[in-house]
Design a protein around this motif. Structure first.
Motif, PDB file in Angstrom:
ATOM      1  N   LYS A  97       9.735  -1.177   1.947  1.00 42.19           N
ATOM      2  CA  LYS A  97       9.089  -0.067   1.250  1.00 42.19           C
ATOM      3  C   LYS A  97       8.963  -0.410  -0.235  1.00 42.19           C
ATOM      4  O   LYS A  97       9.786  -1.159  -0.788  1.00 42.19           O
ATOM      5  CB  LYS A  97       9.866   1.229   1.447  1.00 42.19           C
ATOM      6  N   LYS A 103       5.328   1.492  -6.821  1.00 37.69           N
ATOM      7  CA  LYS A 103       4.760   2.819  -6.562  1.00 37.69           C
ATOM      8  C   LYS A 103       3.758   3.228  -7.641  1.00 37.69           C
ATOM      9  O   LYS A 103       2.908   4.087  -7.403  1.00 37.69           O
ATOM     10  CB  LYS A 103       5.876   3.860  -6.466  1.00 37.69           C
ATOM     11  N   ASN A 130      -0.353   0.505   6.741  1.00 37.22           N
ATOM     12  CA  ASN A 130       0.732   1.490   6.731  1.00 37.22           C
ATOM     13  C   ASN A 130       0.237   2.833   6.212  1.00 37.22           C
ATOM     14  O   ASN A 130       0.657   3.892   6.687  1.00 37.22           O
ATOM     15  CB  ASN A 130       1.883   1.005   5.846  1.00 37.22           C
ATOM     16  N   ARG A 131      -0.645   2.755   5.216  1.00 36.82           N
ATOM     17  CA  ARG A 131      -1.132   4.001   4.611  1.00 36.82           C
ATOM     18  C   ARG A 131      -2.137   4.725   5.493  1.00 36.82           C
ATOM     19  O   ARG A 131      -2.425   5.909   5.272  1.00 36.82           O
ATOM     20  CB  ARG A 131      -1.728   3.726   3.227  1.00 36.82           C
ATOM     21  N   GLU A 135       2.468   6.036   7.004  1.00 39.72           N
ATOM     22  CA  GLU A 135       2.806   6.834   5.818  1.00 39.72           C
ATOM     23  C   GLU A 135       2.388   8.295   5.948  1.00 39.72           C
ATOM     24  O   GLU A 135       3.210   9.197   5.696  1.00 39.72           O
ATOM     25  CB  GLU A 135       2.204   6.193   4.566  1.00 39.72           C
ATOM     26  N   PHE A 140       5.143   9.927   3.841  1.00 40.92           N
ATOM     27  CA  PHE A 140       5.463   8.955   2.785  1.00 40.92           C
ATOM     28  C   PHE A 140       4.354   8.844   1.738  1.00 40.92           C
ATOM     29  O   PHE A 140       4.507   8.103   0.760  1.00 40.92           O
ATOM     30  CB  PHE A 140       5.723   7.575   3.389  1.00 40.92           C
ATOM     31  N   CYS A 141       3.252   9.515   1.950  1.00 38.96           N
ATOM     32  CA  CYS A 141       2.175   9.542   0.957  1.00 38.96           C
ATOM     33  C   CYS A 141       1.560  10.942   0.967  1.00 38.96           C
ATOM     34  O   CYS A 141       1.743  11.718   1.908  1.00 38.96           O
ATOM     35  CB  CYS A 141       1.114   8.481   1.250  1.00 38.96           C
ATOM     36  N   TYR A 146      -3.763   9.227   0.850  1.00 37.30           N
ATOM     37  CA  TYR A 146      -4.335   8.809   2.132  1.00 37.30           C
ATOM     38  C   TYR A 146      -5.855   8.735   2.057  1.00 37.30           C
ATOM     39  O   TYR A 146      -6.472   7.750   2.486  1.00 37.30           O
ATOM     40  CB  TYR A 146      -3.893   9.774   3.233  1.00 37.30           C
TER      41      TYR A 146
END
Length: 259
Positions: A97, A103, A130-131, A135, A140-141, A146
């Motif tokens: 991560k 970030k 992942n996004r 995520e 996580f986002c 996104y």
């Protein structure tokens, strides 16, 4: 199974055949399938060596990304592809991560930093996608992050391709029952328990959410210039063969190079 043929007997009367028969998990039919798999795999690994030799000779840059459900066999497929090739001209990238500095960066930046140099193949065990799925499903986002990703990713991949890098995208697919079985195997095996993550623990519960985001990802990013290849992976051995075959089909390497 039906009566053994002489050909079947010959397969079993090999080192790999005898090893398979001595395993508690194998019966005659599975042992024969395993020998067939090993023979196919060896031939395909020779072709992967040839592909790499061509890439080194021609200063090619190749990215192969692996996405898919948790426990779908991405790591195992990558290991079979890479176990015979020159380690000095390939890398396997499985990024953790992002840290606090990362970030604050452009989302794609830490992936770009892992891109191949001339003559190198880079395998991403999970990637910028992942996004697209993991995520947003796990929070996580943000929704905005996104949407920005989904608006940028096709242009990002177009730039990759226009820069001369070859990009292969593979998605390994298993059904819910098979995923549950594999999670159980991992949890009960002391040598594999480290593979189980908090994200994996919630994968069955969030199965339908993963499905919806996966469909959206395919709808948006399965483009003519950068298509996805879905590999059915309920049977690991056949999935590995299919993955290697696809890579060999997708990259126009010189099949006449001696290795």
């Amino acid at each position: 199974m039906e009566k053994l043929t002489q050909r079947d007997v010959n397969k079993l009367n090999t080192t790999k055949g005898l090893k398979a028969l001595l395993s508690k998990s194998f019966n005659l039919e599975r042992a024969i399938r395993y020998v067939d798999y090993e023979r196919k795999l060896k031939k395909l690994q020779v072709e992967i060596i040839r592909l790499q030799a061509w890439a080194i000779q021609e200063n090619e840059r190749i990215i192969i990304i692996f996405e898919g459900r948790d426990a779908a066999g991405k790591g195992g497929a990558i290991r079979r592809i890479t176990e015979r090739i020159n380690p000095r001209h390939m890398r396997i990238v499985a990024l953790p991560k992002p840290n606090e500095d990362q970030k604050t960066q452009w989302y794609f930046q830490r992936y770009v930093e892992q891109f191949p140099k001339a003559g190198e193949i880079v395998f991403f065990d999970r990637s910028w996608y992942n996004r697209a799925v993991v995520e947003p499903v796990n929070g996580f986002c943000t929704q905005e992050e996104y949407e920005i990703f989904m608006n940028q990713v096709n242009d990002f991949e177009r730039m990759i391709l226009e820069s001369g890098i070859r990009l292969v995208k593979i998605y390994m697919s298993i059904n819910k029952k098979e995923q549950s079985k594999r999670f159980s195997d991992i949890k009960n095996n002391p040598l594999k328990q480290w593979k189980m993550t908090p994200v994996d623990e919630k994968a069955q519960e969030l199965w339908d959410d993963y499905t919806e985001y996966k469909k959206a990802m395919f709808s948006k990013t399965n483009t003519e210039i950068s298509p996805w290849k879905v590999i059915r992976a309920n049977r690991k051995t056949q999935a590995r063969i299919n993955v290697i075959n696809y890579i060999l089909e997708r990259i126009p390497y010189d099949k006449s190079i001696e290795v």
